[in-house]
Design an enzyme around this catalytic site. Structure first.
Site, PDB file in Angstrom:
ATOM      1  N   GLU A  28       0.843  -1.200   0.000  1.00 16.73           N
ATOM      2  CA  GLU A  28       0.000   0.000   0.000  1.00 16.73           C
ATOM      3  C   GLU A  28       0.877   1.250   0.000  1.00 16.73           C
ATOM      4  O   GLU A  28       2.042   1.208   0.446  1.00 16.73           O
ATOM      5  CB  GLU A  28      -0.871  -0.035   1.264  1.00 16.73           C
ATOM      6  CG  GLU A  28      -1.823   1.145   1.405  1.00 16.73           C
ATOM      7  CD  GLU A  28      -2.911   0.930   2.450  1.00 16.73           C
ATOM      8  OE1 GLU A  28      -2.795  -0.027   3.254  1.00 16.73           O
ATOM      9  OE2 GLU A  28      -3.881   1.702   2.455  1.00 16.73           O
ATOM     10  N   ASN A 175     -12.431  -1.090  -0.812  1.00 16.14           N
ATOM     11  CA  ASN A 175     -11.737  -1.719   0.322  1.00 16.14           C
ATOM     12  C   ASN A 175     -12.422  -1.310   1.618  1.00 16.14           C
ATOM     13  O   ASN A 175     -12.775  -0.128   1.785  1.00 16.14           O
ATOM     14  CB  ASN A 175     -10.274  -1.235   0.358  1.00 16.14           C
ATOM     15  CG  ASN A 175      -9.549  -1.669   1.619  1.00 16.14           C
ATOM     16  OD1 ASN A 175      -9.222  -2.838   1.783  1.00 16.14           O
ATOM     17  ND2 ASN A 175      -9.322  -0.728   2.538  1.00 16.14           N
ATOM     18  N   GLU A 176     -12.630  -2.254   2.509  1.00  9.86           N
ATOM     19  CA  GLU A 176     -13.218  -1.962   3.826  1.00  9.86           C
ATOM     20  C   GLU A 176     -14.324  -0.910   3.706  1.00  9.86           C
ATOM     21  O   GLU A 176     -14.281   0.154   4.346  1.00  9.86           O
ATOM     22  CB  GLU A 176     -12.132  -1.544   4.827  1.00  9.86           C
ATOM     23  CG  GLU A 176     -11.160  -2.684   5.091  1.00  9.86           C
ATOM     24  CD  GLU A 176     -10.241  -2.505   6.298  1.00  9.86           C
ATOM     25  OE1 GLU A 176     -10.172  -1.408   6.875  1.00  9.86           O
ATOM     26  OE2 GLU A 176      -9.574  -3.504   6.663  1.00  9.86           O
ATOM     27  N   TYR A 251      -6.801  -9.433  11.182  1.00  4.86           N
ATOM     28  CA  TYR A 251      -5.482  -9.163  11.753  1.00  4.86           C
ATOM     29  C   TYR A 251      -5.366  -9.829  13.121  1.00  4.86           C
ATOM     30  O   TYR A 251      -6.353  -9.921  13.860  1.00  4.86           O
ATOM     31  CB  TYR A 251      -5.274  -7.649  11.902  1.00  4.86           C
ATOM     32  CG  TYR A 251      -4.963  -6.962  10.578  1.00  4.86           C
ATOM     33  CD1 TYR A 251      -3.672  -6.953  10.077  1.00  4.86           C
ATOM     34  CD2 TYR A 251      -5.968  -6.341   9.836  1.00  4.86           C
ATOM     35  CE1 TYR A 251      -3.374  -6.332   8.866  1.00  4.86           C
ATOM     36  CE2 TYR A 251      -5.680  -5.723   8.628  1.00  4.86           C
ATOM     37  CZ  TYR A 251      -4.380  -5.718   8.145  1.00  4.86           C
ATOM     38  OH  TYR A 251      -4.079  -5.111   6.947  1.00  4.86           O
ATOM     39  N   GLU A 307      -6.224  -9.204   3.471  1.00  6.57           N
ATOM     40  CA  GLU A 307      -5.272  -8.607   4.424  1.00  6.57           C
ATOM     41  C   GLU A 307      -5.216  -9.482   5.663  1.00  6.57           C
ATOM     42  O   GLU A 307      -6.255  -9.769   6.261  1.00  6.57           O
ATOM     43  CB  GLU A 307      -5.716  -7.194   4.829  1.00  6.57           C
ATOM     44  CG  GLU A 307      -5.624  -6.194   3.697  1.00  6.57           C
ATOM     45  CD  GLU A 307      -6.026  -4.783   4.104  1.00  6.57           C
ATOM     46  OE1 GLU A 307      -5.961  -4.449   5.307  1.00  6.57           O
ATOM     47  OE2 GLU A 307      -6.416  -4.009   3.214  1.00  6.57           O
ATOM     48  N   GLN A 356       2.104  -6.184   5.436  1.00  3.69           N
ATOM     49  CA  GLN A 356       2.317  -5.851   4.044  1.00  3.69           C
ATOM     50  C   GLN A 356       3.742  -6.245   3.688  1.00  3.69           C
ATOM     51  O   GLN A 356       4.546  -6.511   4.578  1.00  3.69           O
ATOM     52  CB  GLN A 356       2.073  -4.386   3.810  1.00  3.69           C
ATOM     53  CG  GLN A 356       0.663  -3.932   4.186  1.00  3.69           C
ATOM     54  CD  GLN A 356       0.328  -2.520   3.709  1.00  3.69           C
ATOM     55  OE1 GLN A 356       1.097  -1.862   3.019  1.00  3.69           O
ATOM     56  NE2 GLN A 356      -0.847  -2.042   4.117  1.00  3.69           N
TER      57      GLN A 356
HETATM   58  O1  AHR Z   1      -2.956  -2.697   6.169  1.00 11.87           O
HETATM   59  C1  AHR Z   1      -3.252  -1.497   6.814  1.00 11.87           C
HETATM   60  C2  AHR Z   1      -4.720  -1.140   6.733  1.00 11.87           C
HETATM   61  O2  AHR Z   1      -5.473  -2.083   7.410  1.00 11.87           O
HETATM   62  C3  AHR Z   1      -5.335  -1.126   5.359  1.00 11.87           C
HETATM   63  O3  AHR Z   1      -5.103   0.054   4.672  1.00 11.87           O
HETATM   64  C4  AHR Z   1      -6.790  -1.280   5.655  1.00 11.87           C
HETATM   65  O4  AHR Z   1      -7.487  -1.918   4.619  1.00 11.87           O
HETATM   66  C5  AHR Z   1      -6.811  -2.080   6.942  1.00 11.87           C
HETATM   67  O5  AHR Z   1      -7.609  -1.498   7.900  1.00 11.87           O
END
Ligand code: AHR
Length: 511
Positions: A28, A175-176, A251, A307, A356
């Site tokens: 990103e 995205n999101e 995450y 992600e 990432q």
């Molecule tokens: O990876 C960091 C961020 O995490 C991304 O930009 C977003 O999609 C997520 O909240």
């Protein structure tokens, strides 16, 4: 504490293919991922090709990176692609309000990204802007990238130096959308996504794989809304439906969001809490897959974890908006258990992208902003050890007598395992999550004769071990010799003695 688990594997019963895209990546415009990580510019002293760092490319080529998602993340929904094409000196500047509030000069745009993918040998995954973009803007980006012949966008691309269209398969529709992508409700997004997807055309031979922006964590209601939006009738010239994939993000964040904990400075209890969180990914994959099965029993729609990874407090003294964190053996073990879960759900999960690739969150590579020195993280090594799983057939691993540990209200299984087969080679992955003690796994290998083994191990003295420019191999891969043949009633037996907090792969030669 000595622990023994038993694992029965039928080597002659191959399951679904483990898509190589389960080993995908995400880059990103955030912190030093693109700028400083991949991109140094043509005038840099760091060896580069067209501005792209060659040391980073070389390190990543060893991972067989299958795809790279770009330009975000949250950045995708404020990115306007026309700002990032044409002569670099003429490109407008913008403020990256999501990440660090820094000025983005658009030096790295569409052509640079496609060049990077070519250098890596990776397929591009372009994430379009729904949150602050327009249907026309996204539609024209697809045309710019993939259309040949006489068209306004193809002409513009040629003007900008690229005659042939590129091949682009993976296309993200926002995205999101529930958060940084526009704070939408699921129904509102589902309608918008149908609209955007309609105008993301397949030009010539190019076939898009349109991925709808999916849920956060275990928001199964979001997935259900999208699945209904796919199945409900509408006119589309695309016989495969509006979207071919639906994403979700997960995450590993064991602490509260405002204080996620340090990447380096943690105790054993923090470690176990992390592993419980990491292993939860399987429950979440299963949950989304179950919803999808109701609407798509034939499993034609792919589940995409676009992600994943650990998210710690930023390293002290760094920009809080740059999400720069160190990476230890703990992160590597988080990756190892994720891959085991991915392999087990290869029938529905078609892609997963670590967040990432460079200098952000659970990175493969960290670069020093001063000297430019590059370090491979412990997580990098798990990706490297697992390349044999790419596009191999998953094998069921029937694990019994798995030792457990009480963590909070729950229990953590201390051994994790998965396996795959490709031709005459099988790859078995084994993780001992115990912080302090060894584990023994007895493999009962049935169905095919095993004629040879090669073991490799990733471990270190402590869970907190990390690689730095001064100690770049503190966590490194070594040959593993803790395997011996043992008697089994039905098949070939191997006893594997795994030290505490270690990841082991065994390559088996099969007759
Ligand atoms: O990876 C960091 C961020 O995490 C991304 O930009 C977003 O999609 C997520 O909240």
């Amino acid at each position: 504490m000595l622990s023994t688990a038993r694992a029965v594997i039928d080597l002659d019963v191959p399951g679904p293919t483990i898509s190589r895209h389960l080993y995908g990546h995400f880059a990103e415009h955030l912190g030093r991922c693109i700028y400083g990580g991949f991109w140094v510019g043509e005038d840099s002293d760091i060896p580069n090709e067209g501005g792209i760092r060659l040391d980073v490319v070389e390190a990543l080529r060893a991972l067989d990176v299958p795809n790279l998602r770009w330009p975000g993340g949250c950045f995708a929904d404020e990115y306007h692609w026309r700002d990032g094409v044409g002569p670099r000196q003429d490109r407008p500047r913008m403020v990256n309000t999501h990440w660090g509030d820094v000025v983005e000069d658009n030096a790295f745009g569409t052509h640079e990204f496609m060049h990077l993918c070519e250098l890596l040998g990776a397929e591009p995954y372009v994430n379009g802007n729904v949150g602050s973009g327009t249907v026309r803007e996204m539609s024209e980006w697809v045309e710019y990238l993939t259309r040949d012949g006489d068209s306004p966008m193809a002409a513009l691309r040629r003007e900008n130096g690229r005659a042939e269209p590129w091949k682009v398969k993976f296309w993200g529709i926002g995205n999101e959308a529930w958060g940084c992508g526009g704070n939408m409700r699921a129904e509102a997004y589902a309608d918008l996504a149908r609209q955007y997807a309609t105008f993301c055309r397949d030009h010539g031979e190019n076939r898009l794989y349109r991925i709808a922006a999916g849920a956060s964590d275990d928001d199964y209601a979001w997935t259900e809304t999208l699945m209904k939006a796919i199945s409900c009738l509408g006119w589309t010239r695309e016989p495969r439906g509006f979207f071919q994939g639906i994403s979700f993000h997960y995450y590993t964040v064991p602490g509260p969001w405002h204080d996620k904990g340090s990447a380096l400075d943690f105790g054993t209890e923090d470690y176990y809490a992390t592993m419980v969180q990491a292993r939860r990914v399987e429950e979440i994959i299963r949950g989304h897959a179950a919803v999808m099965d109701v609407y798509d029993p034939g499993r034609t729609v792919g589940l995409v974890l676009d992600e994943w990874g650990t998210w710690w407090n930023v390293e002290p003294g760094t920009n809080p908006g740059f999400l720069y964190q160190q990476n230890t053996l703990r992160d590597a073990l988080v990756a190892a258990v994720h891959f085991d879960a991915f392999h087990r759900h290869a029938d529905r999960l078609v892609m997963a992208n670590i967040a990432q690739t460079v200098n952000v969150l659970q990175a493969m590579i960290l670069t020093d902003p001063g000297t430019g020195a590059l370090v491979l993280t412990p997580t990098y090594h798990v990706f490297a050890m697992n390349t044999g799983h790419h596009d191999a057939a998953a094998l069921d691993v029937h694990l019994t007598a798995t030792p457990t540990k009480a963590v909070g209200e729950g229990e953590l299984e201390r051994v994790s395992a998965s396996a795959s087969v490709k031709g005459d080679t099988a790859l078995v992955s084994l993780t001992n999550l115990d912080a302090d003690g060894p584990a023994t796994v007895v493999l009962d290998l049935r169905g095919r004769a095993v004629t040879g083994t090669r073991g490799r191990i990733l471990t270190a003295d402590t869970l907190q071990a990390a690689n730095t420019p001064q100690a770049s191999a503190a966590v490194a891969v070594h040959d593993f010799h803790g395997v011996r043949t043992t008697d089994q009633a039905f098949g070939h037996g191997l006893q594997v003695d795994i030290p505490a907090h270690s990841y082991v792969t065994l390559e088996l030669n099969l007759a």
